[in-house]
Write an enzyme that holds these catalytic residues in place. Sequence first.
Site, PDB file in Angstrom:
ATOM      1  N   LYS A 207      29.489 -22.974  -3.234  1.00 10.22           N
ATOM      2  CA  LYS A 207      28.244 -22.879  -2.453  1.00 10.22           C
ATOM      3  C   LYS A 207      27.820 -24.269  -1.966  1.00 10.22           C
ATOM      4  O   LYS A 207      27.418 -24.444  -0.817  1.00 10.22           O
ATOM      5  CB  LYS A 207      27.130 -22.242  -3.296  1.00 10.22           C
ATOM      6  CG  LYS A 207      27.396 -20.794  -3.672  1.00 10.22           C
ATOM      7  CD  LYS A 207      27.472 -19.909  -2.446  1.00 10.22           C
ATOM      8  CE  LYS A 207      27.809 -18.469  -2.742  1.00 10.22           C
ATOM      9  NZ  LYS A 207      28.182 -17.701  -1.543  1.00 10.22           N
TER      10      LYS A 207
ATOM     11  N   SER B 241      22.933 -20.098  -3.059  1.00  4.35           N
ATOM     12  CA  SER B 241      22.508 -19.543  -4.349  1.00  4.35           C
ATOM     13  C   SER B 241      21.686 -20.566  -5.115  1.00  4.35           C
ATOM     14  O   SER B 241      21.878 -21.789  -4.959  1.00  4.35           O
ATOM     15  CB  SER B 241      23.779 -19.195  -5.120  1.00  4.35           C
ATOM     16  OG  SER B 241      23.535 -19.167  -6.495  1.00  4.35           O
TER      17      SER B 241
ATOM     18  N   TYR C 199      32.156 -21.498  -8.906  1.00  7.90           N
ATOM     19  CA  TYR C 199      31.392 -20.676  -7.957  1.00  7.90           C
ATOM     20  C   TYR C 199      30.293 -21.510  -7.291  1.00  7.90           C
ATOM     21  O   TYR C 199      30.169 -21.547  -6.060  1.00  7.90           O
ATOM     22  CB  TYR C 199      30.776 -19.460  -8.671  1.00  7.90           C
ATOM     23  CG  TYR C 199      29.738 -18.751  -7.841  1.00  7.90           C
ATOM     24  CD1 TYR C 199      30.115 -17.955  -6.768  1.00  7.90           C
ATOM     25  CD2 TYR C 199      28.370 -18.895  -8.099  1.00  7.90           C
ATOM     26  CE1 TYR C 199      29.163 -17.315  -5.976  1.00  7.90           C
ATOM     27  CE2 TYR C 199      27.418 -18.263  -7.323  1.00  7.90           C
ATOM     28  CZ  TYR C 199      27.810 -17.472  -6.266  1.00  7.90           C
ATOM     29  OH  TYR C 199      26.860 -16.854  -5.481  1.00  7.90           O
TER      30      TYR C 199
END
Length: 332
Positions: free
Chosen positions: A152, A124, A148
Amino acid sequence: MKILVTGGAGFIGSHTCVELMKSGYDIVIADNFCNSKRETIGRIEELGGKSLRLYEADMLDLEALRKIFAENDICAAIHFAALKAVGESVRQPVRYYHNNITGALNLVTAMNDAGCKKIIFSSSATVYGDPATVPIKETFPLSAASPYAQTKLVTENLLRDLCVSDPEWTCILLRYFNPVGAHESGLIGEDPNGIPNNLMPLVVMAAQGKRQLKVFGNDYPTRDGTCIRDYIHVVDLAQGHVAALNYLKKCAPGAEAINLGSGSGSSVLEILNAFEKAVGVKLPWEMGERRPGDVPQLYADPSKAKELLGWETKLTLEDMCLSSWNFANRQG
Ligand SMILES: NC(=O)c1ccc[n+]([C@@H]2O[C@H](COP(=O)([O-])OP(=O)(O)OC[C@H]3O[C@@H](n4cnc5c(N)ncnc54)[C@H](O)[C@@H]3O)[C@@H](O)[C@H]2O)c1
């Protein structure tokens, strides 16, 4: 030879499966439906023009993943399955780290044991944190402003380390910018369980009169004061995965990070205007305070994707707005 698509029932996964099937690939989906619906599977088959094999499996269940590899001749995996709500990850870090990182660890363990060493990972643009300049190149420094984004970054590092440890591994780390829109048929689109977090589903709900829309801040250092993002149609993004898979089959082993974005940024107000113009609906919205964690502008330099994958976006903001609206109205 088949492709394992984890999270294949989700927003990006479902569109990618359709494009892969249309390109001749046979698909195996592993999904636990924690953020997607079972009826999506039949719709993928309808749009892709052939049947697929579904495993209702949790990435946290290593034995279930081993069984998938034992029962299918899988040559590569595309790993979408993850929890993705930035705000929720701040409130539930353990759940996010466990689901996203343990899930990735289990997947590469099962792949390693089966001798399948080619993977495309859904990373991302959040791994760039708050970049000093835009457009963002893959070589920019990485930092994570949320649990989050950390999941990643950690998974990217895991895959890089795997490539260092074993020269047979090939990993493509696709860093998506802001996927929106839906399939032109209106059969598949962004259909999360619960209240959506991203701008376009909230815009659509506001247009349907289901929710009030709030714009988070108009005092950012941007052309109209609202945040700028790189919106990319999910069908363009799905085709980016087909291009990445074709590249993965022939490229040298190792890990490669590639941005998938359009290369141009749109502000929140520009998106609202584009939606009103495309759909012909007046949006009810109000200006609110800044939301913690939002950075002023993020948009990609997509030249590496063009050079390595021969891929670039084709669809417009109008396509994104119209297809999102069409999909939402078919769901009721
Ligand atoms: N949508 C975005 O804005 C965006 C942007 C950048 C990166 N990504 C990443 O792309 C990937 C796909 O995103 P999406 O928008 O399609 O999300 P999504 O929630 O629609 O799809 C994810 C799918 O994974 C499944 N899943 C989650 N955890 C699982 C588990 N433990 N076991 C099995 N299945 C599980 C969900 O049920 C869902 O079907 C994610 O990894 C996400 O982090 C998304």
